[in-house]
Design a protein around this motif. Structure first.
Motif, PDB file in Angstrom:
ATOM      1  N   PHE A 190       3.498   6.666 -16.941  1.00 38.35           N
ATOM      2  CA  PHE A 190       3.854   5.266 -16.792  1.00 38.35           C
ATOM      3  C   PHE A 190       3.563   4.886 -15.343  1.00 38.35           C
ATOM      4  O   PHE A 190       4.247   5.342 -14.431  1.00 38.35           O
ATOM      5  CB  PHE A 190       5.326   5.038 -17.119  1.00 38.35           C
ATOM      6  CG  PHE A 190       5.698   5.502 -18.492  1.00 38.35           C
ATOM      7  CD1 PHE A 190       5.373   4.750 -19.604  1.00 38.35           C
ATOM      8  CD2 PHE A 190       6.361   6.715 -18.671  1.00 38.35           C
ATOM      9  CE1 PHE A 190       5.709   5.184 -20.875  1.00 38.35           C
ATOM     10  CE2 PHE A 190       6.703   7.155 -19.932  1.00 38.35           C
ATOM     11  CZ  PHE A 190       6.372   6.391 -21.052  1.00 38.35           C
ATOM     12  N   ASP A 192       3.836   3.235 -12.201  1.00 37.75           N
ATOM     13  CA  ASP A 192       4.780   2.388 -11.491  1.00 37.75           C
ATOM     14  C   ASP A 192       4.212   2.025 -10.129  1.00 37.75           C
ATOM     15  O   ASP A 192       3.522   2.827  -9.496  1.00 37.75           O
ATOM     16  CB  ASP A 192       6.123   3.099 -11.299  1.00 37.75           C
ATOM     17  CG  ASP A 192       6.836   3.354 -12.616  1.00 37.75           C
ATOM     18  OD1 ASP A 192       6.683   2.528 -13.524  1.00 37.75           O
ATOM     19  OD2 ASP A 192       7.537   4.377 -12.723  1.00 37.75           O
ATOM     20  N   LYS A 209       9.707  -2.040 -10.515  1.00 41.09           N
ATOM     21  CA  LYS A 209      10.151  -2.368 -11.868  1.00 41.09           C
ATOM     22  C   LYS A 209      11.668  -2.491 -11.977  1.00 41.09           C
ATOM     23  O   LYS A 209      12.175  -3.228 -12.817  1.00 41.09           O
ATOM     24  CB  LYS A 209       9.632  -1.333 -12.872  1.00 41.09           C
ATOM     25  CG  LYS A 209      10.305   0.029 -12.789  1.00 41.09           C
ATOM     26  CD  LYS A 209       9.807   0.940 -13.894  1.00 41.09           C
ATOM     27  CE  LYS A 209      10.534   2.282 -13.890  1.00 41.09           C
ATOM     28  NZ  LYS A 209      10.051   3.171 -14.973  1.00 41.09           N
ATOM     29  N   ASP A 210      12.422  -1.765 -11.132  1.00 39.35           N
ATOM     30  CA  ASP A 210      13.879  -1.837 -11.220  1.00 39.35           C
ATOM     31  C   ASP A 210      14.558  -2.027  -9.860  1.00 39.35           C
ATOM     32  O   ASP A 210      15.779  -1.939  -9.758  1.00 39.35           O
ATOM     33  CB  ASP A 210      14.439  -0.584 -11.893  1.00 39.35           C
ATOM     34  CG  ASP A 210      13.987   0.706 -11.207  1.00 39.35           C
ATOM     35  OD1 ASP A 210      13.397   0.624 -10.107  1.00 39.35           O
ATOM     36  OD2 ASP A 210      14.219   1.787 -11.772  1.00 39.35           O
ATOM     37  N   ARG A 647       2.793  -4.819  -9.011  1.00 36.81           N
ATOM     38  CA  ARG A 647       3.006  -5.161 -10.414  1.00 36.81           C
ATOM     39  C   ARG A 647       4.435  -4.866 -10.832  1.00 36.81           C
ATOM     40  O   ARG A 647       4.979  -3.793 -10.569  1.00 36.81           O
ATOM     41  CB  ARG A 647       2.047  -4.346 -11.290  1.00 36.81           C
ATOM     42  CG  ARG A 647       2.087  -4.715 -12.769  1.00 36.81           C
ATOM     43  CD  ARG A 647       1.201  -3.824 -13.592  1.00 36.81           C
ATOM     44  NE  ARG A 647       1.680  -2.449 -13.595  1.00 36.81           N
ATOM     45  CZ  ARG A 647       1.135  -1.482 -12.896  1.00 36.81           C
ATOM     46  NH1 ARG A 647       0.083  -1.721 -12.137  1.00 36.81           N
ATOM     47  NH2 ARG A 647       1.619  -0.245 -12.948  1.00 36.81           N
ATOM     48  N   GLU A 648       5.043  -5.856 -11.466  1.00 33.50           N
ATOM     49  CA  GLU A 648       6.307  -5.673 -12.174  1.00 33.50           C
ATOM     50  C   GLU A 648       6.007  -5.833 -13.655  1.00 33.50           C
ATOM     51  O   GLU A 648       5.665  -6.921 -14.101  1.00 33.50           O
ATOM     52  CB  GLU A 648       7.340  -6.709 -11.734  1.00 33.50           C
ATOM     53  CG  GLU A 648       7.863  -6.520 -10.326  1.00 33.50           C
ATOM     54  CD  GLU A 648       8.945  -7.530  -9.995  1.00 33.50           C
ATOM     55  OE1 GLU A 648       9.832  -7.738 -10.850  1.00 33.50           O
ATOM     56  OE2 GLU A 648       8.901  -8.117  -8.912  1.00 33.50           O
ATOM     57  N   GLY A 649       6.152  -4.759 -14.407  1.00 32.05           N
ATOM     58  CA  GLY A 649       5.772  -4.827 -15.809  1.00 32.05           C
ATOM     59  C   GLY A 649       4.270  -4.979 -15.924  1.00 32.05           C
ATOM     60  O   GLY A 649       3.499  -4.169 -15.422  1.00 32.05           O
ATOM     61  N   SER A 650       3.827  -6.047 -16.561  1.00 31.01           N
ATOM     62  CA  SER A 650       2.391  -6.263 -16.758  1.00 31.01           C
ATOM     63  C   SER A 650       1.839  -7.354 -15.857  1.00 31.01           C
ATOM     64  O   SER A 650       0.662  -7.702 -15.960  1.00 31.01           O
ATOM     65  CB  SER A 650       2.126  -6.641 -18.230  1.00 31.01           C
ATOM     66  OG  SER A 650       2.829  -7.830 -18.566  1.00 31.01           O
ATOM     67  N   GLN A 651       2.651  -7.913 -14.962  1.00 31.42           N
ATOM     68  CA  GLN A 651       2.223  -9.048 -14.151  1.00 31.42           C
ATOM     69  C   GLN A 651       2.236  -8.695 -12.668  1.00 31.42           C
ATOM     70  O   GLN A 651       3.138  -8.027 -12.176  1.00 31.42           O
ATOM     71  CB  GLN A 651       3.144 -10.253 -14.405  1.00 31.42           C
ATOM     72  CG  GLN A 651       2.683 -11.533 -13.721  1.00 31.42           C
ATOM     73  CD  GLN A 651       3.523 -12.729 -14.125  1.00 31.42           C
ATOM     74  OE1 GLN A 651       4.426 -12.613 -14.940  1.00 31.42           O
ATOM     75  NE2 GLN A 651       3.222 -13.888 -13.564  1.00 31.42           N
TER      76      GLN A 651
END
Length: 801
Positions: A190, A192, A209-210, A647-651
């Motif tokens: 994944f 990140d 992401k978090d 990138r956060e997620g897909s954006q």
């Protein structure tokens, strides 16, 4: 209404002029010379593809400032002024308050003089302003101003810390932030994105992401002391420290499976089998819930055994934690890149090696070894077979043989292969450098410093050097070293890869091109693109399609790739339209400017109006082919040290990193600007986005004086909030201003969300030209169109003033 006025010597019909779209800003020429769609000023605004103007979105804070660790202790703060008014004492500090000051906590004041009622002592804090550097507390007494000096100090708590014997609980507190970069691990399942921020004492790592923070240590005794450059290359992260040996890490996030965790006093004990941590490593704990005392966060390990470790937190308590859903992890620490004499292995092969009583004898003619020299066993047979990679030292030498000690059974006539390191004069390890770039699987560096263990300055600043392919540690000073300017009065400021076979090297006053940088470097050619224009800030460089954009002393320029052999510079600077703004850049700190291309825009952070850090963002819109806005944060303490795209997620988003280490998502919040000015975990302050649109000057294509009678503004609220604002009109020759009128005054109420309106207002001003200034005060309204009505007055042939 009548088409003609009913008074005056020469009747004229009303004329209309305005804009139904807005595309770019231009403040170089006179406002009356602007073309349709151009504006004098766009502050914190965006001009979208449909031609509307709208205030930008707010800044979202992801991580607060990190230059003070949450467990560090500050020296007392100097008070610069103080007064009492209506039973409230206000003290102003020289620097912004730290997290040791909290509303409801105590503050101790000392050294204030010139009072009627003594304000010195211990009080309870009633309010704090981190922007204004003010702290208030309640105290009965008359209204009065106090006298402050260098001896006037304040400290959080009930005592002044410098008057006591105390020990700092050092969690590796940082004092400065010197550089940032984005890191992604393409080998992970994944992918990140992490933002690595280099402080003076450790590297802070934020997972996007978090929003979880990790930390990594530097080698013992090593620090970052000035602006640095971070680069991801060969799945590693390098921290270039200019005249110091570069630091490197292979950033692997190690996860820990926790079996139990408990708190006793301030010490948290964690049991985790084979965790791999050592004392003074950083570990991040997250996910512990239903606690009385919070143990989550990034901490220094105070002690460690094979299956457990401890760390200290700020508050005391006694409890066992529920570890369900708990996450723990740590990153690989940094180390020095290899330095000193470059060596390569040379092999000694003896098929008749023998050993007796733990002494091995090797026969090798003219071996040249010395007593104590280190060798490595590469391969052995029979009794020697289990010693591969074992290091030994020469204990006895003759011309054609030598001995070393090894605990091995006695043996004769067996094969043994050893290696020794021999210096190679034309290879060096990675030299110290202020920055580096990766191109064609090589690391390219300015060759300003040596690769010694303690690097020294070389006599030239116009050379670059390239590593071997996929080897950041090996540099050929004969075949991979290039002199760029030929010894002219210039120095290298930046290196930028461009196309598969071209490298662009920027000097301070010139730009050069290296052709043939793919594959072997034997046929590399160095050519001059321009001898009269250079790059003022390395971080301002951005590539957009076939262009390289950069900040020079003369403004923002672009190099354009025309074909395989032609790279040409634009004759007119890209920043021509905002020349007055460019002239406000503080040239003493222009090298700190930073730029990035994102969302079809070029964002350039620069220090304006005497600022020593980047205070404003200049935004160029490539779709509109013009400068879109001058952005800023409504805070004197906020600045921009670096910008990265992550990138956060897909954006993807644009992230700003301040000089205090705070990280902010740009245009990530549908409201004001979220700005955190302290290391406290409290919610950040919400600051208004101070946006403004000033239209071109409408002169109706004539130099006659006019009477401006009325105006119309088309506006629409965003879907997320109501809107309000002011509309003001200004004329020139003669200069006059119509008092600003509020939108809610014209409508009788604020404009509801997602509603549009046509605002009509009387102007009643006379002059050569008239412009409108629209200042939103609530929400993010769209401005769709502006129109003015006027008619010519005074057609007499006599001169007027």
């Amino acid at each position: 209404m009548s088409r003609y006025r009913t008074y005056g010597e020469l009747d004229d019909p009303f004329s209309e002029e305005g804009d139904t779209f807005f595309v770019r800003m231009n403040n170089r020429v006179r406002p009356s010379q602007l073309q349709g769609g151009e504006v004098q000023l766009s502050q914190n605004g965006r001009m979208d593809v449909d031609g509307t103007w709208q205030p930008r979105k707010g800044v979202e804070t992801l991580a607060g400032k990190i230059i003070l660790d949450q467990n560090s202790t500050l020296l007392p703060f100097v008070i610069t002024k103080a007064n009492r008014s209506n039973g409230v004492v206000t003290i102003t500090l020289r620097y912004s308050p730290s997290r040791t000051f909290k509303v409801g906590n105590q503050i101790t004041v000392e050294g204030i003089t010139g009072f009627i009622t003594d304000p010195n002592g211990t009080f309870t804090i009633s309010s704090i302003s981190f922007v204004n550097k003010e702290i208030k507390f309640v105290q009965a007494g008359e209204d009065e101003f106090f006298v402050s000096s260098e001896n006037s100090i304040a400290d959080g708590g009930s005592r002044i810390s410098t008057k006591l014997d105390f020990v700092l609980l050092d969690q590796g507190s940082a004092k400065s932030v010197f550089g940032s970069a984005l890191f992604s691990d393409p080998s992970s399942e994944f992918i990140d994105d992490f933002i690595f921020t280099a402080t003076d004492s450790y590297c802070s790592i934020l997972r996007l992401k978090d929003k979880l923070e990790f930390r990594a240590n530097y080698p013992p005794g090593k620090r970052v002391t000035k602006r640095c450059h971070l680069l991801q290359a060969f799945n590693k992260l390098f921290i270039f420290r200019e005249d110091k040996t570069t630091l490197v890490s292979t950033p692997i996030l190690n996860t820990i499976e926790i079996t139990s965790a408990s708190l006793s006093g301030k010490v948290v004990t964690v049991n985790a089998t084979g965790h791999g941590l050592s004392g003074n490593d950083y570990v991040t704990i997250s996910g512990i819930q239903n606690f009385t005392t919070d143990p989550n966060g990034a901490y220094l390990v105070t002690s460690a055994t094979t299956n457990s470790f401890t760390y200290e937190i700020e508050n005391s308590g006694t409890e066992s934690y529920n570890i369900f859903g708990v996450s723990a992890g740590y990153f690989t620490n940094f180390s020095d890149v290899k330095s000193g004499q470059y060596t390569m292995p040379s092999y000694i092969i003896d098929s008749n090696a023998s050993s007796a009583n733990g002494v091995v004898t090797i026969n090798e003619s003219n071996h040249g070894l010395e007593l104590g020299q280190e060798l490595t066993i590469v391969k052995g047979e029979n009794n020697f077979s289990g010693f591969a990679d074992t290091k030994v030292r020469v204990s006895s030498v003759t011309t054609n043989s030598f001995e070393f000690n090894l605990i091995v059974q006695d043996t004769t006539s067996q094969l043994l292969v050893l290696s020794q390191k021999k210096p190679i004069s034309y290879f060096i390890h990675q030299p110290a450098a202020p920055f580096g770039v990766i191109n064609q699987r090589r690391l390219w560096l300015p060759y300003f410093y040596t690769s010694d263990s303690s690097p020294t300055k070389r006599p030239t600043t116009d050379e670059i050097i390239a590593s071997d392919i996929l080897d950041s540690d090996t540099y050929d000073v004969i075949g991979n070293q290039f002199r760029i300017t030929g010894g002219s009065s210039d120095f290298i400021t930046a290196i930028e890869p461009f196309t598969e076979n071209t490298l662009v090297v920027f000097g301070r006053r010139s730009v050069h091109r290296l052709n043939g940088v793919s594959g072997s470097l034997q046929d590399v050619q160095v050519n001059v693109i321009t001898p009269d224009l250079g790059c003022a800030s390395r971080n301002s460089i951005a590539q957009v399609a076939n262009k390289i954009i950069f900040l020079s002393d003369q403004g923002v320029y672009a190099l354009t790739f025309i074909d395989e052999y032609n790279l040409r510079g634009l004759e007119v600077p890209l920043s021509e339209a905002i020349t007055p703004v460019m002239q406000r850049i503080n040239q003493q700190y222009v090298d700190q400017a930073t730029g990035v291309y994102f969302d079809n825009r070029y964002f350039l952070a620069v220090p304006l109006d005497g600022a020593v850090e980047n205070s404003h963002l200049l935004v160029y819109n490539f779709i509109n082919q013009g400068w879109e806005s001058i952005d800023s944060i409504n805070s004197l303490t906020f600045n921009i040290r670096d910008m990265v795209i992550g990138r956060e997620g897909s954006q993807n988003f644009l992230y700003l990193i301040s000089s205090s280490g705070s990280i902010h998502k740009y245009e990530g919040y549908e409201g004001g600007d979220q700005i955190t000015t302290t290391t406290d975990s409290a919610l950040p302050q919400i600051l208004d986005v101070s946006s403004e649109l000033k239209t071109r000057e409408y002169a109706f294509k004539t130099i006659n004086r006019k009477h401006f009678s009325r105006a119309e503004v088309h506006m629409k609220s965003s879907p997320f909030s109501k809107s309000n604002g002011t509309i003001e009109f200004q004329t020139t020759d003669p200069d006059s201003v119509r008092t600003a009128v509020n939108v809610d005054t014209l409508l009788g109420a604020e404009l509801d969300s997602n509603e549009d309106t046509s605002l009509r207002s009387s102007v009643r001003l006379r002059g050569y030209g008239c412009s409108a200034t629209i200042t939103p005060t609530k929400g993010r309204p769209f401005v769709r169109a502006v129109k003015l009505d006027s008619r010519i007055i005074n057609r007499k042939t006599s001169s007027v003033t």
